[in-house]
Design a protein around this motif. Structure first.
Motif, mmCIF file in Angstrom:
data_model
loop_
_atom_site.group_PDB
_atom_site.id
_atom_site.type_symbol
_atom_site.label_atom_id
_atom_site.label_comp_id
_atom_site.label_asym_id
_atom_site.label_seq_id
_atom_site.Cartn_x
_atom_site.Cartn_y
_atom_site.Cartn_z
ATOM 1 N N TYR A 197 6.835 9.145 -14.653
ATOM 2 C CA TYR A 197 6.459 8.795 -16.024
ATOM 3 C C TYR A 197 4.970 9.025 -16.303
ATOM 4 N N PHE A 198 4.105 8.639 -15.353
ATOM 5 C CA PHE A 198 2.661 8.706 -15.587
ATOM 6 C C PHE A 198 1.984 9.844 -14.836
ATOM 7 N N GLY A 199 2.738 10.604 -14.045
ATOM 8 C CA GLY A 199 2.185 11.781 -13.382
ATOM 9 C C GLY A 199 1.028 11.469 -12.457
ATOM 10 N N GLY A 200 -0.092 12.185 -12.674
ATOM 11 C CA GLY A 200 -1.224 12.111 -11.754
ATOM 12 C C GLY A 200 -2.182 10.970 -11.997
ATOM 13 N N SER A 201 -1.865 10.053 -12.927
ATOM 14 C CA SER A 201 -2.739 8.907 -13.191
ATOM 15 C C SER A 201 -2.401 7.779 -12.228
ATOM 16 N N VAL A 202 -3.106 7.726 -11.121
ATOM 17 C CA VAL A 202 -2.824 6.708 -10.111
ATOM 18 C C VAL A 202 -3.072 5.314 -10.686
ATOM 19 N N ARG A 203 -4.042 5.205 -11.590
ATOM 20 C CA ARG A 203 -4.344 3.902 -12.222
ATOM 21 C C ARG A 203 -3.140 3.393 -13.007
ATOM 22 N N ASN A 204 -2.549 4.252 -13.852
ATOM 23 C CA ASN A 204 -1.393 3.834 -14.647
ATOM 24 C C ASN A 204 -0.195 3.497 -13.760
ATOM 25 N N ASN A 205 0.003 4.268 -12.704
ATOM 26 C CA ASN A 205 1.142 4.029 -11.809
ATOM 27 C C ASN A 205 1.047 2.667 -11.134
ATOM 28 N N ILE A 206 -0.160 2.267 -10.772
ATOM 29 C CA ILE A 206 -0.346 0.976 -10.109
ATOM 30 C C ILE A 206 -0.353 -0.166 -11.134
ATOM 31 N N GLN A 207 -1.092 0.006 -12.225
ATOM 32 C CA GLN A 207 -1.241 -1.084 -13.195
ATOM 33 C C GLN A 207 0.081 -1.469 -13.853
ATOM 34 N N ALA A 208 0.881 -0.474 -14.225
ATOM 35 C CA ALA A 208 2.173 -0.779 -14.863
ATOM 36 C C ALA A 208 3.055 -1.581 -13.913
ATOM 37 N N THR A 209 2.966 -1.280 -12.626
ATOM 38 C CA THR A 209 3.751 -2.007 -11.629
ATOM 39 C C THR A 209 3.247 -3.443 -11.484
ATOM 40 N N ARG A 210 1.950 -3.602 -11.373
ATOM 41 C CA ARG A 210 1.381 -4.938 -11.177
ATOM 42 C C ARG A 210 1.623 -5.843 -12.381
ATOM 43 N N ARG A 211 1.576 -5.257 -13.580
ATOM 44 C CA ARG A 211 1.748 -6.052 -14.798
ATOM 45 C C ARG A 211 3.202 -6.208 -15.213
ATOM 46 N N GLY A 212 4.096 -5.490 -14.540
ATOM 47 C CA GLY A 212 5.512 -5.559 -14.891
ATOM 48 C C GLY A 212 5.811 -4.898 -16.230
ATOM 49 N N THR A 213 4.982 -3.923 -16.619
ATOM 50 C CA THR A 213 5.162 -3.232 -17.905
ATOM 51 C C THR A 213 6.163 -2.098 -17.756
#
Length: 355
Positions: free
Chosen positions: A73-89
């Protein structure tokens, strides 16, 4: 960094890695002589991070797996991949919100000349910025403007569904007539071939570049995104499945499969490229080759690297070897055939969101 005379000089220095994509965030740093680069992380690089002891100790194994699954879904954005998981988004909610804000503009302008020159604020949920890629496959960090690409396979399919007729017509015009730019549009072409338009269950004619070798008809099997630990799992790789990296290249190729061609079980490594000369890394070929050999029930008779190039594209590349190290000596296992799978003409055969 700058020397006393003001001229650039290459030497050992300090690198600081940030996860925010917006170029405007780094104005003050660049004023002080720091060199700004904005490459995204491939799925292979992110898997290495998520698999690391440090990451799993700080977070958890479950979070690592979820973050890796978010790459589609977020491709190469490691920040988005981690943050969405941590926030449950939910990734789809974030993507839909970004499309509501910028989707219309992107669909209207993306394939138009000059889009890559836009330095405005643009959501990294929909688009990624990267330096242009040189012919040898490395980033040209000094290139301006940056090269834009769709953030992920899902985003591409969603935008195609959002403004189907407009985007397909523009993509056809760009790649079928040859108005693309080598270096700037490579990632974009890969995503279109592998995720935007159908590649499985479509017949291609592969023309080997090796003198005297006859053309072969190829129909690729159904595709599947590679799992994070695919290299370590002994029986993970199976025949008649086209394995695709969730984002970015593998060490060699964009995708691979084991399938029958002319009665031989053939390892096909698939590479989409717009460059005339595309390097083939022997180690990457050998890794895939050896992973299939781990599953002893699978036969492997031949290896072919197949390139998909644009309709008016050209390809010149050297024939690599698969080698095996025995003690201090390297022994040739086999020569790898190089073939042009298709001078790819973009048609209306779109991949839907559920494929």
């Amino acid at each position: 960094m700058e020397t006393m005379e003001g001229s650039p000089k290459k030497h050992a220095g300090i690198s600081i890695i940030f996860t925010l994509f917006g170029p405007s965030c780094y104005k003050e740093l660049t004023k002080q002589g720091w060199h700004k680069v904005l490459p995204t992380w491939s799925a292979e690089e992110q898997a290495e991070l998520f698999n690391s002891i440090q990451f799993r100790t700080k977070y958890s194994e479950q979070l690592a797996l979820h973050a890796y699954n978010n790459i589609q879904y977020f491709g190469g954005s490691v920040r988005n991949n981690i943050q969405a998981t941590r926030r449950g988004t939910r990734p789809l909610d974030l993507i839909e919100s970004a499309i509501l804000e910028n989707g219309e503009y992107i669909c209207e302008r993306f394939f138009q000349d000059g889009f890559s020159g836009i330095e405005g604020v643009m959501s990294d949920i929909l688009l990624h910025r990267n330096p242009e890629i040189l012919e040898g496959g490395v980033y040209d960090f000094d290139a301006k403007p940056y090269a834009f690409s769709f953030a992920s396979s899902y985003v591409l399919r969603r935008l195609l569904a959002y403004k189907n007729n407009m985007m397909v017509a523009d993509a056809k015009n760009k790649y079928n007539t040859g108005t693309y730019r080598v270096g700037e549009n490579g990632i974009e072409f890969e995503l279109l071939c592998l995720h935007g338009f159908k590649i499985s269950d479509v017949e291609f004619v592969a023309q080997p570049l090796t003198f005297g070798t006859k053309a072969m008809k190829v129909t690729f099997p159904p595709k599947q995104l590679l799992a994070m630990n695919w290299r370590e799992q002994e029986d993970y790789l199976q025949a008649n499945v086209l394995y695709i990296s969730p984002y970015g290249n593998l060490e060699s190729g964009n995708a691979f499969c084991l399938m029958k061609i002319k009665r031989k079980w053939t390892l096909v490594i698939l590479q989409c490229t717009i460059a005339e000369n595309h390097p083939v890394k022997q180690n990457g070929v050998k890794i895939i080759h050896d992973c299939y050999k781990k599953n002893r029930n699978l036969p492997l008779d031949d290896t072919v690297i197949m390139f998909i190039i644009p309709f008016n594209g050209k390809l010149k590349t050297k024939q690599p070897l698969i080698v095996q190290q025995k003690g201090e000596e390297a022994h040739e296992v086999q020569r790898v055939t190089i073939a042009v799978t298709a001078q790819y003409r973009i048609e209306n055969k779109l991949v839907t969101l559920d494929q």
